[in-house]
Design a protein around this motif. Structure first.
Motif, PDB file in Angstrom:
ATOM      1  N   THR A   1       2.328  35.141 -15.380  1.00  0.00           N
ATOM      2  CA  THR A   1       1.510  35.596 -16.442  1.00  0.00           C
ATOM      3  C   THR A   1       2.075  37.100 -16.855  1.00  0.00           C
ATOM      4  OG1 THR A   1      -0.022  36.476 -14.759  1.00  0.00           O
ATOM      5  CG2 THR A   1      -0.664  34.561 -15.900  1.00  0.00           C
ATOM      6  N   LEU A   2       2.918  37.829 -15.817  1.00  0.00           N
ATOM      7  CA  LEU A   2       3.007  38.957 -16.455  1.00  0.00           C
ATOM      8  C   LEU A   2       4.385  39.352 -17.312  1.00  0.00           C
ATOM      9  CD1 LEU A   2       2.005  41.104 -13.039  1.00  0.00           C
ATOM     10  CD2 LEU A   2       1.138  41.188 -15.304  1.00  0.00           C
ATOM     11  N   PRO A   3       5.542  38.655 -16.596  1.00  0.00           N
ATOM     12  CA  PRO A   3       6.752  38.817 -17.306  1.00  0.00           C
ATOM     13  C   PRO A   3       6.518  38.356 -18.700  1.00  0.00           C
ATOM     14  CG  PRO A   3       7.181  37.982 -15.162  1.00  0.00           C
ATOM     15  CD  PRO A   3       5.654  37.713 -15.279  1.00  0.00           C
ATOM     16  N   GLU A   4       7.819  38.797 -19.620  1.00  0.00           N
ATOM     17  CA  GLU A   4       7.661  38.640 -21.035  1.00  0.00           C
ATOM     18  C   GLU A   4       8.392  37.063 -21.275  1.00  0.00           C
ATOM     19  OE1 GLU A   4      10.209  41.279 -22.690  1.00  0.00           O
ATOM     20  OE2 GLU A   4       9.206  42.960 -22.259  1.00  0.00           O
ATOM     21  N   THR A   5       9.196  36.567 -20.143  1.00  0.00           N
ATOM     22  CA  THR A   5       9.847  35.370 -20.230  1.00  0.00           C
ATOM     23  C   THR A   5       9.674  34.670 -19.082  1.00  0.00           C
ATOM     24  OG1 THR A   5      11.558  35.971 -21.726  1.00  0.00           O
ATOM     25  CG2 THR A   5      11.941  34.026 -20.735  1.00  0.00           C
ATOM     26  N   LEU A   6       9.190  33.225 -19.283  1.00  0.00           N
ATOM     27  CA  LEU A   6       8.960  32.315 -18.281  1.00  0.00           C
ATOM     28  C   LEU A   6       9.644  31.191 -18.391  1.00  0.00           C
ATOM     29  CD1 LEU A   6       7.509  31.540 -15.567  1.00  0.00           C
ATOM     30  CD2 LEU A   6       5.710  30.431 -17.298  1.00  0.00           C
ATOM     31  N   ILE A   7      10.616  31.019 -17.133  1.00  0.00           N
ATOM     32  CA  ILE A   7      11.566  29.719 -17.203  1.00  0.00           C
ATOM     33  C   ILE A   7      11.230  28.936 -15.858  1.00  0.00           C
ATOM     34  CG2 ILE A   7      13.937  28.944 -16.991  1.00  0.00           C
ATOM     35  CD1 ILE A   7      14.635  32.094 -17.695  1.00  0.00           C
ATOM     36  N   THR A   8      10.950  27.751 -16.304  1.00  0.00           N
ATOM     37  CA  THR A   8      10.325  26.585 -15.455  1.00  0.00           C
ATOM     38  C   THR A   8      11.269  25.599 -15.112  1.00  0.00           C
ATOM     39  OG1 THR A   8       8.079  27.061 -15.878  1.00  0.00           O
ATOM     40  CG2 THR A   8       8.601  24.935 -14.704  1.00  0.00           C
ATOM     41  N   VAL A   9      11.953  25.384 -13.854  1.00  0.00           N
ATOM     42  CA  VAL A   9      12.768  24.418 -13.735  1.00  0.00           C
ATOM     43  C   VAL A   9      11.926  23.265 -13.062  1.00  0.00           C
ATOM     44  CG1 VAL A   9      14.910  23.876 -12.613  1.00  0.00           C
ATOM     45  CG2 VAL A   9      14.528  26.119 -13.243  1.00  0.00           C
ATOM     46  N   MET A  10      12.036  21.921 -13.476  1.00  0.00           N
ATOM     47  CA  MET A  10      11.339  20.826 -12.935  1.00  0.00           C
ATOM     48  C   MET A  10      12.109  19.485 -12.846  1.00  0.00           C
ATOM     49  SD  MET A  10       7.847  19.326 -14.768  1.00  0.00           S
ATOM     50  CE  MET A  10       8.602  17.741 -15.526  1.00  0.00           C
ATOM     51  N   GLY A  11      12.176  18.916 -11.568  1.00  0.00           N
ATOM     52  CA  GLY A  11      12.775  17.606 -11.555  1.00  0.00           C
ATOM     53  C   GLY A  11      11.896  16.713 -12.464  1.00  0.00           C
ATOM     54  N   ILE A  12      12.564  15.772 -13.016  1.00  0.00           N
ATOM     55  CA  ILE A  12      12.022  14.722 -14.085  1.00  0.00           C
ATOM     56  C   ILE A  12      11.131  14.086 -13.657  1.00  0.00           C
ATOM     57  CG2 ILE A  12      14.360  14.979 -15.568  1.00  0.00           C
ATOM     58  CD1 ILE A  12      15.045  12.397 -14.337  1.00  0.00           C
ATOM     59  N   GLU A  13      10.857  13.773 -12.322  1.00  0.00           N
ATOM     60  CA  GLU A  13       9.911  13.007 -11.761  1.00  0.00           C
ATOM     61  C   GLU A  13       8.647  13.415 -11.610  1.00  0.00           C
ATOM     62  OE1 GLU A  13      12.211  14.635 -10.208  1.00  0.00           O
ATOM     63  OE2 GLU A  13      11.309  15.173  -7.911  1.00  0.00           O
ATOM     64  N   LYS A  14       8.561  14.770 -12.063  1.00  0.00           N
ATOM     65  CA  LYS A  14       7.016  15.393 -11.932  1.00  0.00           C
ATOM     66  C   LYS A  14       6.148  15.349 -13.012  1.00  0.00           C
ATOM     67  CE  LYS A  14       8.073  17.571  -7.818  1.00  0.00           C
ATOM     68  NZ  LYS A  14       8.205  18.956  -7.679  1.00  0.00           N
ATOM     69  N   VAL A  15       6.607  14.496 -13.909  1.00  0.00           N
ATOM     70  CA  VAL A  15       5.633  14.199 -14.920  1.00  0.00           C
ATOM     71  C   VAL A  15       4.753  13.341 -14.713  1.00  0.00           C
ATOM     72  CG1 VAL A  15       7.281  12.496 -16.094  1.00  0.00           C
ATOM     73  CG2 VAL A  15       5.577  13.642 -17.566  1.00  0.00           C
ATOM     74  N   VAL A  16       3.399  13.453 -15.082  1.00  0.00           N
ATOM     75  CA  VAL A  16       2.342  12.726 -15.036  1.00  0.00           C
ATOM     76  C   VAL A  16       1.672  12.216 -16.401  1.00  0.00           C
ATOM     77  CG1 VAL A  16       1.733  13.232 -12.623  1.00  0.00           C
ATOM     78  CG2 VAL A  16       0.563  14.524 -14.723  1.00  0.00           C
ATOM     79  N   PRO A  17       1.326  11.219 -16.728  1.00  0.00           N
ATOM     80  CA  PRO A  17       0.841  10.834 -18.129  1.00  0.00           C
ATOM     81  C   PRO A  17      -0.298  11.785 -18.756  1.00  0.00           C
ATOM     82  CG  PRO A  17       1.084   8.836 -16.864  1.00  0.00           C
ATOM     83  CD  PRO A  17       1.245  10.081 -15.906  1.00  0.00           C
ATOM     84  N   SER A  18      -1.346  12.072 -17.951  1.00  0.00           N
ATOM     85  CA  SER A  18      -2.491  12.625 -18.611  1.00  0.00           C
ATOM     86  C   SER A  18      -3.312  13.550 -17.510  1.00  0.00           C
ATOM     87  CB  SER A  18      -3.675  11.765 -19.089  1.00  0.00           C
ATOM     88  OG  SER A  18      -4.034  10.857 -17.684  1.00  0.00           O
ATOM     89  N   TRP A  19      -4.255  14.235 -18.089  1.00  0.00           N
ATOM     90  CA  TRP A  19      -5.121  15.169 -16.992  1.00  0.00           C
ATOM     91  C   TRP A  19      -6.016  14.014 -16.142  1.00  0.00           C
ATOM     92  CZ3 TRP A  19      -5.850  20.418 -16.242  1.00  0.00           C
ATOM     93  CH2 TRP A  19      -4.981  21.029 -17.357  1.00  0.00           C
TER      94      TRP A  19
END
Length: 475
Positions: A236-254
């Motif tokens: 929340t605080l810095p101006e730029t946020l970079i997220t590195v994520m393995g491709i298997e971390k995706v889920v379809p929906s809430w």
């Protein structure tokens, strides 16, 4: 040209050699036994509160398998959702590419220091080291990661990287590395010292780097769960946020996310829910970072996905429950695995991500298990770790070729077992080994048998085999 995959640490010995050294460290074993026993007991208690725990496990397994079966579809949907909400998506095939992307983004902001949320993906890349080489200092903000970083150490647990350190050791590190020393080695004073140290970093950093526990394809929402609030500060605080994520971390929906937000905290920290769950979707003017980048990381995952048995390792949600029940991990600690991913899950994940079972250290990892199955019983997404271990052991043996001592011994055994007369002759010869036994056990054999008795006893072979006894009494 792509470099070496840093998922395993350069120069690490094979697991048997590293484990032998670790077993001689009584302080390490004491620290590990106390910590894993505590976590294991608490986890069993909160899991027992749910009548539908097994249904939740099967639901998590089914969702993960469904995602892996159509991974390209869900990743495309995620990219569209993130882009539509003002984020920028980058694709990285390997560690070198991911590190280069992140370093370029940090340099574009003119930052020489970044704050980081604990992230297994960035540890897998060796991102901190890559940033350092590029003139950027990364500050770990998770307390355990901070202890490891200030101690110039390596992590030994997925969830509690400094589990091998006790309070006195941590105070010594803080005394040496922090401008303001902690008042004592009491947890409250250690936490206060870390809080003062990190507060200045949070307020001055222009760029933050995070991992991701999950990403919701439908909305492009990224989810980070943590216990200390440092993650909330970073995203929340810095101006730029970079997220590195393995491709298997995706889920379809809430709706799918709901399952994992019940499975993860109980399996990892033995809590009913995480103290902090941060969710963000792109950028919102006037609220949080003004720019957001998502780096989708492959780094061996596509190759793992192609393996029919081994792909189930990609279900992992990094809860570390398997580490806390593993008798091998409890006695050797995580550093003996020589990998970013220690314990049972590391023994199957690291070899597949590194993709090189010709590497002696990597090939030793699938053998770092007693195959007791405790890891499978506690895994919240039902990864059959023993099945994958034996599958990888087969591949590791094949990778060695047919001229190794082990392969020659197995060929000789096959030749003996193929003929009843040869088999009985070998039994008679083997029965002479009883002359070396004491109290029915053989603790020392000449080479090559010494390879076996160096770490374990062998039962003595009876003077008369069952076949001989049968002929003498029944024929």
């Amino acid at each position: 040209m792509a470099g070496r995959n840093p998922v395993t640490w350069l120069g690490s010995p094979t697991f048997p050699k590293a484990a032998h050294i670790a077993l001689g460290d009584t302080q390490l074993r004491s620290n590990l036994r106390k910590a894993t026993t505590t976590i294991r007991t608490k986890r069993a208690g909160v899991v027992a509160e749910l009548d539908d725990w097994e249904r939740l496990r099967r639901a998590g397994e089914a969702i993960k398998d469904s995602v892996l079966a159509d991974l390209d579809t869900y990743l495309s949907r995620l990219e569209e959702s993130v882009t539509a909400r003002g984020g920028v998506v980058h694709w990285a095939r390997d560690a070198d590419e991911a590190n280069r992307i992140v370093l370029d983004l940090v340099r574009a902001q003119g930052a020489e220091e970044v704050v980081k949320v604990k992230s297994m993906a960035t540890a897998e890349l060796g991102l901190n080291e890559a940033l350092e080489e590029g003139g950027v200092h990364a500050v770990e903000t998770d307390l355990a990661e901070l202890i490891v970083q200030l101690g110039h150490d390596r992590p030994s647990h997925i969830l509690v990287p400094a589990i091998h350190r006790n309070r006195a050791e941590i105070k010594n590190i803080f005394d040496r590395e922090m401008p303001e020393r902690p008042a004592s080695d009491e947890p409250r004073d250690l936490a206060e010292a870390a809080r003062r140290h990190l507060r200045r970093k949070f307020l001055s950093a222009k760029v933050a780097i995070s991992g991701a526990n999950f990403a919701v394809a439908d909305t492009g929402s990224i989810v980070v769960v943590e216990s200390e609030g440092n993650g909330r500060m970073c995203v929340t605080l810095p101006e730029t946020l970079i997220t590195v994520m393995g491709i298997e971390k995706v889920v379809p929906s809430w709706q799918d996310l709901e399952v994992f937000l019940q499975l993860l905290p109980r399996s990892s920290t033995a809590e009913r829910m995480n103290p902090y769950t941060s969710v963000w979707s792109g950028v919102t003017p006037g609220d949080g970072p003004s720019t957001f980048h998502l780096v989708l990381l492959d780094n061996g995952r596509t190759a793992t996905l192609a393996d029919r048995v081994g792909r189930q390792a990609l279900r992992c949600i990094r809860c570390s429950a398997c580490l806390n029940v593993c008798p091998v991990y409890e006695r050797t600690g995580g550093q003996a695995y020589g990998s970013v991913y220690p314990g049972p899950i590391g023994a199957i994940l690291a070899p597949q991500l590194s993709g090189d079972l010709h590497d002696e250290q990597v090939a030793s990892l699938p053998f770092a298990s007693s195959l007791c199955g405790a890891c499978y019983e506690v895994c919240p997404v039902r990864i059959n770790i023993p099945e994958v271990l034996t599958h990888l052991r087969e591949q590791a043996v094949k990778a060695k070729g047919k001229r190794t001592p082990e392969a020659i011994a197995m060929s000789a055994a096959a030749w003996v077992f193929a003929d009843p007369k040869r088999y009985e002759a070998m039994q008679r010869a083997g029965s002479l080994s009883r002359l070396l036994a004491r109290d029915g056990r053989i603790s020392r054999l000449p080479w090559p048998g010494s390879k076996w008795t160096a770490t374990r006893d062998a039962p003595s072979i009876p003077e008369e085999s069952f076949r001989a006894w049968w002929r003498r009494n029944r024929e």
